[in-house]
Structures are given as structure tokens and as C-alpha cells.
Design a protein around this motif. Sequence first.
Motif, PDB file in Angstrom:
ATOM      1  N   PRO A 160      15.604   2.754 -11.102  1.00 43.94           N
ATOM      2  CA  PRO A 160      16.511   1.929 -11.923  1.00 43.94           C
ATOM      3  C   PRO A 160      15.789   1.224 -13.076  1.00 43.94           C
ATOM      4  N   HIS A 161      16.594   0.457 -13.826  1.00 40.25           N
ATOM      5  CA  HIS A 161      16.129  -0.381 -14.928  1.00 40.25           C
ATOM      6  C   HIS A 161      15.466   0.420 -16.051  1.00 40.25           C
ATOM      7  N   ALA A 162      16.192   1.439 -16.482  1.00 41.18           N
ATOM      8  CA  ALA A 162      15.725   2.281 -17.580  1.00 41.18           C
ATOM      9  C   ALA A 162      15.814   1.559 -18.909  1.00 41.18           C
ATOM     10  N   SER A 163      14.895   1.893 -19.810  1.00 38.14           N
ATOM     11  CA  SER A 163      14.993   1.462 -21.208  1.00 38.14           C
ATOM     12  C   SER A 163      14.957   2.724 -22.044  1.00 38.14           C
ATOM     13  N   PHE A 164      16.058   3.097 -22.629  1.00 38.84           N
ATOM     14  CA  PHE A 164      16.060   4.321 -23.454  1.00 38.84           C
ATOM     15  C   PHE A 164      17.088   4.221 -24.566  1.00 38.84           C
ATOM     16  N   LEU A 165      17.728   3.051 -24.673  1.00 42.73           N
ATOM     17  CA  LEU A 165      18.789   2.883 -25.660  1.00 42.73           C
ATOM     18  C   LEU A 165      18.326   1.972 -26.780  1.00 42.73           C
ATOM     19  N   MET A 166      18.828   2.234 -27.965  1.00 45.11           N
ATOM     20  CA  MET A 166      18.496   1.393 -29.111  1.00 45.11           C
ATOM     21  C   MET A 166      19.674   1.471 -30.072  1.00 45.11           C
ATOM     22  N   ALA A 167      19.904   0.398 -30.813  1.00 47.31           N
ATOM     23  CA  ALA A 167      20.998   0.419 -31.790  1.00 47.31           C
ATOM     24  C   ALA A 167      20.789   1.610 -32.710  1.00 47.31           C
ATOM     25  N   GLY A 168      21.736   2.513 -32.760  1.00 44.94           N
ATOM     26  CA  GLY A 168      21.615   3.704 -33.590  1.00 44.94           C
ATOM     27  C   GLY A 168      21.356   4.976 -32.798  1.00 44.94           C
TER      28      GLY A 168
ATOM     29  N   ASP B  19      14.812  -3.345  -6.318  1.00 46.38           N
ATOM     30  CA  ASP B  19      13.621  -2.928  -5.569  1.00 46.38           C
ATOM     31  C   ASP B  19      14.018  -2.091  -4.357  1.00 46.38           C
ATOM     32  N   SER B  20      15.137  -2.427  -3.752  1.00 46.50           N
ATOM     33  CA  SER B  20      15.643  -1.610  -2.642  1.00 46.50           C
ATOM     34  C   SER B  20      15.975  -0.209  -3.134  1.00 46.50           C
ATOM     35  N   HIS B  21      16.706  -0.151  -4.236  1.00 38.52           N
ATOM     36  CA  HIS B  21      17.105   1.173  -4.730  1.00 38.52           C
ATOM     37  C   HIS B  21      15.912   1.968  -5.228  1.00 38.52           C
ATOM     38  N   SER B  22      14.937   1.286  -5.756  1.00 41.06           N
ATOM     39  CA  SER B  22      13.718   1.976  -6.158  1.00 41.06           C
ATOM     40  C   SER B  22      13.007   2.544  -4.923  1.00 41.06           C
ATOM     41  N   PHE B  23      12.961   1.748  -3.861  1.00 36.73           N
ATOM     42  CA  PHE B  23      12.334   2.220  -2.618  1.00 36.73           C
ATOM     43  C   PHE B  23      13.032   3.473  -2.091  1.00 36.73           C
ATOM     44  N   TYR B  24      14.358   3.496  -2.163  1.00 40.29           N
ATOM     45  CA  TYR B  24      15.079   4.680  -1.660  1.00 40.29           C
ATOM     46  C   TYR B  24      14.897   5.909  -2.545  1.00 40.29           C
ATOM     47  N   ASN B  25      14.130   5.751  -3.632  1.00 34.59           N
ATOM     48  CA  ASN B  25      13.750   6.915  -4.442  1.00 34.59           C
ATOM     49  C   ASN B  25      12.469   7.565  -3.938  1.00 34.59           C
ATOM     50  N   TYR B  26      11.942   7.092  -2.820  1.00 41.63           N
ATOM     51  CA  TYR B  26      10.678   7.669  -2.338  1.00 41.63           C
ATOM     52  C   TYR B  26      10.909   9.121  -1.906  1.00 41.63           C
ATOM     53  N   CYS B  99       5.631  -8.942  -0.817  1.00 45.09           N
ATOM     54  CA  CYS B  99       6.627  -9.321  -1.821  1.00 45.09           C
ATOM     55  C   CYS B  99       6.865  -8.105  -2.700  1.00 45.09           C
ATOM     56  N   ALA B 100       8.076  -7.551  -2.622  1.00 45.68           N
ATOM     57  CA  ALA B 100       8.393  -6.329  -3.371  1.00 45.68           C
ATOM     58  C   ALA B 100       9.128  -6.696  -4.649  1.00 45.68           C
ATOM     59  N   GLY B 101       8.452  -6.512  -5.786  1.00 46.36           N
ATOM     60  CA  GLY B 101       9.080  -6.777  -7.075  1.00 46.36           C
ATOM     61  C   GLY B 101       8.669  -8.118  -7.662  1.00 46.36           C
ATOM     62  N   SER B 102       8.815  -8.231  -8.981  1.00 51.22           N
ATOM     63  CA  SER B 102       8.356  -9.424  -9.706  1.00 51.22           C
ATOM     64  C   SER B 102       9.094 -10.692  -9.306  1.00 51.22           C
ATOM     65  N   SER B 142       4.143  -6.533  -7.729  1.00 51.57           N
ATOM     66  CA  SER B 142       5.033  -6.918  -8.815  1.00 51.57           C
ATOM     67  C   SER B 142       5.582  -5.682  -9.509  1.00 51.57           C
ATOM     68  N   GLY B 143       6.593  -5.892 -10.340  1.00 56.09           N
ATOM     69  CA  GLY B 143       7.250  -4.803 -11.060  1.00 56.09           C
ATOM     70  C   GLY B 143       8.739  -5.059 -11.054  1.00 56.09           C
ATOM     71  N   CYS B 144       9.399  -4.673 -12.132  1.00 61.26           N
ATOM     72  CA  CYS B 144      10.848  -4.861 -12.172  1.00 61.26           C
ATOM     73  C   CYS B 144      11.476  -3.549 -12.583  1.00 61.26           C
ATOM     74  N   PRO B 145      11.691  -2.657 -11.604  1.00 60.84           N
ATOM     75  CA  PRO B 145      11.487  -2.843 -10.169  1.00 60.84           C
ATOM     76  C   PRO B 145      10.076  -2.462  -9.737  1.00 60.84           C
ATOM     77  N   VAL B 146       9.807  -2.649  -8.427  1.00 61.04           N
ATOM     78  CA  VAL B 146       8.577  -2.139  -7.839  1.00 61.04           C
ATOM     79  C   VAL B 146       8.702  -0.609  -7.735  1.00 61.04           C
ATOM     80  N   HIS B 147       7.586   0.091  -7.867  1.00 66.66           N
ATOM     81  CA  HIS B 147       7.599   1.556  -7.726  1.00 66.66           C
ATOM     82  C   HIS B 147       7.577   1.903  -6.225  1.00 66.66           C
ATOM     83  N   PRO B 148       8.373   2.893  -5.803  1.00 62.02           N
ATOM     84  CA  PRO B 148       8.405   3.204  -4.367  1.00 62.02           C
ATOM     85  C   PRO B 148       7.028   3.520  -3.773  1.00 62.02           C
TER      86      PRO B 148
END
Lengths: 448, 297
Positions: A160-168, B19-26, B99-102, B142-148
Motif C-alpha cells: 500500500p501507500h503508493a506514490s505515482f500520481l502528479m497533477a497532469g 502495516d497489516s496489509h503490507s504484512f499480508y503481502n509476504y 513496533c511495526a511501522g513509523s 519503521s516505514g509507512c508502511p513497514v515492508h513485509p
Amino acid sequence: MKITKEIVERIEGEAVLELEWEKNKINFAKIKFFNYRGLEQIMVSRPLYDALVITPRVCGICSSAHANASILAIEDCYTSFGENLNISAKAKAIREIVLNIEKIHNHIKWYYFTILPELKKIDNNGKKTAYAFAQKEWFEAQKAIVTILKAGSIFSGQWPHASFLMAGGVTCDPLRSDVTQAQNIVDEVIDFCEEHIFGMSLSEFLGIDSSIQIMGSNSSLSDGMDILMRHGFDSIGRSFDKFIALGESYMYDEASKAVKTTVVKADVKFVSESLEHTFFESKANGYTYSKSAMYKKNYFEVGPMARLIIGKDPLIRDFHRRFKDSVVTRVVSRVAEIAHLLNRTQYLLRHLDISQVSCKKPKIHLKVLSGEGVGAVEGARGSLIHRVRVKEGIIKEYDIITPTVWNLGNGSQENPSIAQEAIIGIDSISKADIVFKSFDVCSVCTTQ
Amino acid sequence: MRRKKSSIVWIQGITCNGDSHSFYNYESMKSFSKDFEMLYHPLLLLKKSFQEIIEGEDAFDFLIIEGALSKDKSIIERFGYGMEDIVDALSKRAKHIICAGSCACYGGVFRLRDEKSIFGLLFSGKQKGGYWKDSSNVINLSGCPVHPSWIVDTLYALKENKKVITDEFLRPKEIYAYLAHHGCIRNEYFEWKVDCKGFGHKEGCLFYEQGCLGPMTHANCNKILWNNVSSKTRVGSPCVGCTEFDFPRKSLYETQTNMSLPQAPVGISKRAYYALAGVAKGFKIERLEKRLMDEDN
């Protein structure tokens, strides 16, 4: 009158239901969310583009939907200031691919992580059976989730928490090989869905128009259907039969609402947010942090069932004819949408013209941009709206209306919300719990 | 033969569930489940319910905390319990705390609303002392999210009683001694100071204009990649520094400059960096000024 308090869990968090009972049936339900984060507040005084990083953090399961709504709101600010940003077909397609993939992942995850284990439990006289981290089917579903998100991350960098968008446009500039890899990965997930969810080929599934064809298939969808029918969910969980979809979709021509199956045009400008019963309205008398979204002061259901009814999908229309807006129709809609999204995503990948520009830089400098913008997208759970007011590039106000506040608002006994109406009249907690979960509730989204 | 499974209890404070959803990407979850048992996770129907966990007395191996913490019950509670009742009770029964995630590490994005009442477990932003003053059995991821992989690799190391060397923020050096910059495929543009001309290009470095924090962010993102396939910088977006205590900084898509010069990468003196940058900038490397795939040659 008896009043009970129940906790609904495993809905991306929890909610408390305060139920009023009369003659052993639920007479009214107050829906309470107790956690508050304040992201709308946190964005105030920041540069506009910071919203592209902060809004995905509203929700770990639909972060790309938030990013998409945010970029549309930002681009609408440019429009209101006099510059129409011309987004290339390629950038538009990539935005949709990433969003579709997030939705496919959501629906698979909801079916195997949330609803199916609960249905198995109900069918086993309320006793748990080891499923997640135990059964082969669960591991295969988890693998399918990992796989489909990989395809999206080719364009969005991560999920999650992707960054891939930009105005334009979009920030990525994919190669032919990236597209090929994505196509083959999506194809693997189609294989999984054909074998496990549909019990037939994707094209066959997209061609069926009768509920009987689903029930006759050998698949985890028909397993779930079976349990739902056995426990009467074909007549439980009905609400007002009123639907709305305000974000763009290839399944219909324009933002629309439907009452039963009559579809008419809708406009996001008629959407309002009610603070009734919230702590924001009254610290003393409020009982939830969750606001309620309304269209011209009326409640409407959002989500896959709304999209497919508005899109006049023959299969869901058949379910609706037989079972109205019951739990069964809601569950099948969520799963059937996977097929539409997979098909559409493959189409977009096949036709992606990578020679087009990824991102056209706006002519107006961010530092002078002032105005207001609205962005509406169809996320996994329904219409998601972002509204922003910006002055000289700085956010003055940010408002987020999530799908869950459409479905799970708090009305009154005389004018209940969608989920309240769906729960009234039910005679057991365990059934009310399933009805609640059939909306694919997202607690974190509910209270930004 | 497999060894005894280690047990995990996963709890959430103020969170987005990322962080939970990132973990389920393992990717190798089945193998993982042969060595670890998830007793409780808020998103799944598992062996134990929340009530059973909180009312129980059994010891377990790992307590994973996701989300920022607060003692203010009016903004965060779970099943009627405040965070104090949950974290303090469960931590006594856990061998290790992760502590999982920032947010759980420093307070993260949610701390920005009220820095006085919202914290990470052991840090409040940069400051030592958060929800607790200190504790000896905590690892921060740390990480937003944490890597699995960060979670799984750390769990294995601790399970096998390996020494986990950590940095000043209690983060395993195996992961956080690297910078997000390491492995970035735009590195040559960084070396020769060729910036990215706007967004949406394969070419150019995002450090000079677009706010990339890769050279000052501790994480192995570009070494191990996200979702096993990509990263922010690979899709043309700047690193936003999500593993650091000050995430999210203001103005994430602009490079913060001092007299029009960007910050020096972490641990490199300004003098060394600007001297080298000045030399590199003095040359115009034609190949790097052109499109990567130039149709003319």
C-alpha cells in the motif's frame, strides 16, 4: 424494551452496535465508531501536493483510491483557476489499472479473509474452524492477493501507500516489458479466479445472466452462496433499494443514482455530510466519530452492488429480481465485480500506448494556485469523494467522504441509514453481524 | 523437521491498517506459517479472540504493535479497553516486542495532530521516550508502511536467538544501515547532477527539484524492492522519507534548499558534497542529457 451492546469486529477495526430489541427482533441500531485520527486537520497549512502522500494514509486497504480521489480534486483546483489539465489517455489508463487492481485485491481479500470464514463459522453452529494460516484455499487466496498487487506495483511503485500520481498525469513511464509482465501477472490471477472463485472460465462467467448458473458451479463462490441461502440471507439484509455511484466507471456513462432499477443522472454537488449524532456535533450527546453522507438529504447505498445495478449488469439484475438488495445480492456483486475488473484491466493493458506523455506539467505555478476542487472515484467499497480548498498553493480545507459513511451512517428511527435499515427486523446477533459485514465495512476509513 | 512454532499477538493503536496489509503481502506465507503461529490479529478470524487474549495469562513470543499510541481513551480504544490496559498487560507476557511501522516507532503521521498526547512506543518523533520511557526488548521497524520482509526477517532472527544489531532508533542495521538511495536506478544522474525535468520521465535524478529524500532515508527499499517488483523512485516518484522520525515532512514534492543548494546526503560533509557536486556539474555529459531511448541513434 431491551438494549444490548455488541462489538462487530474484523471490519478493518471494530464498531459497537447498540441494539434496541422488541419482541426478540432488532428495532433500531446505533452504529458507533470510537477512534479518531484527524487527517483532514493534519493537511491544513501544507502545500497542496502533500495531500498525495498524506491521503493514502487514511486507509491501508484502499490507499490508491484515496490517492486517485486526491489527484482529481487537485486537478479540479487547476480547472477552477482557469487551466484545464489535459491528461493523456495513457496516464488515465494507468490510473485506472492501479485502481482496478486495488479493487480486485480488496474483493478477493474480503471474500477469503473476512466473509467466507464467518459463513463457515455460522454453518458450523458458531464454532470456529482453523481457516486463515491453516487451509490450502486461504494460502492460495493470499498468494493471489500478493500476485495481483505486484502487477499494480509495476506502475505505482508499491502497495500500500503508493506514490505515482502528479497533477497532469502519472510519474511512471513504463516500458513495453513492464506492460508484458503486468499482463502475465494478471493472467495468473485470472487462472486463480477461474479455478477457485468462478468455477468456470472468465469469459463464461462474464456471459452468464442467471443466479442458478452460479449456484450450480463448483467454486468457493457457490459454497458461500449455499451457506447464505441455507441461513436465509436471500431475504435478510435488505435496505432501501437505493443506489448511487459518483465516480467514473466504464460500466456506465455518467455518475448516476438508481431507485430499484431505474437509473438517472446524479451530480456530486448534491452530496452533503451530516454531523448528526457525532462527537463533532455534541461532545455530550454524540455517540460516534462517524459522519453520514447523503445525497439531497437521502441515504443511498454505495459499492459493487450499486455499480452493477447502475451498470445494468444482467447477472446482478437477475439476483436483484429474485432476492432484492439482500445479503446474497450484495455478496455476489462484490465477487462478480472481480470478473469485470480483471477483464477491463487486461483490456487496458493490451491497449496501453506507452509512447504517449506520462505527465504534462501544469502551466500555472503551484505557488499561485487558489481555488476549490472535488474528486470522486469508485473505490472498492463505493464512491469516495475528496474536496479541497487551496490558497496560493496551501491547503486551507480538506474534506474526505468515504464509502463507509454512505452505507453506515446514523439516522433516526423514522429515517434510518442504509445499514440501519438492513439490520432492523433481524432476530439474532450473528445474522446482524453478517449483514453488517456484507457492506465490507472499513472502520479506519470511517473516521479520518 | 520443523522446530516449535513461535507465537505472535498483533495489536493496533491509532492506525490505517497499512502495516497489516503490507504484512499480508509476504510472498512465502505458507513457509512462514510453519514456523510462526498468529494467535490474534485484528483483521482475521484466528485461534484467539481479543477477549481471550486480553483476559488470558499465557506467555507468548512476539507482541507486534501497529499504530501510534495514546493514553487518551476518547480517541483510541479497542473493545472498551484503553491502550494502557492493552499494551501494558500484553507486553508483560511477550518475550519480544516489535513496533511495526513509523506510527508505532515514532508516532508517525497521526502524531502530527497532537504531539503531546500521541506517541510511538519508545520515541516521540526524534525524542527518546514516547508512550514508555524505555524498554529492553523492543525492536523498531519503521516505514509507512513497514515492508513485509522487514517483519518476517526480524521475527526469524529473534526466534533463532541471533543478535540483532540496531541503530540509535532501535532499528536493525541489516535493514536500516542502507539508504533508499542504494540501488536506485537513477544513481548515475545523481553522480553527474542531472536533474529530472519534471515528472513522468525515466531519466534524471529526483533529488534536486522533486524533493527525493533517498540519500537521507534509512531503508533497503531499492535493494529488496516493494511487492518484489518496484519502488517509488523506479516509478518516478521521490522517496518521501517514510522510515524517518520526521515523516511526513512538509513540502514533500519540493527539494529543501539552503542558498539554492540541496541538503548533503546523510553522513557526508557539506564541503565534501558541494565540492564533488561542483565538479560534476561543471561537465555536460551528453549521454545523460538525452532520452534513455533516443530514436536518433
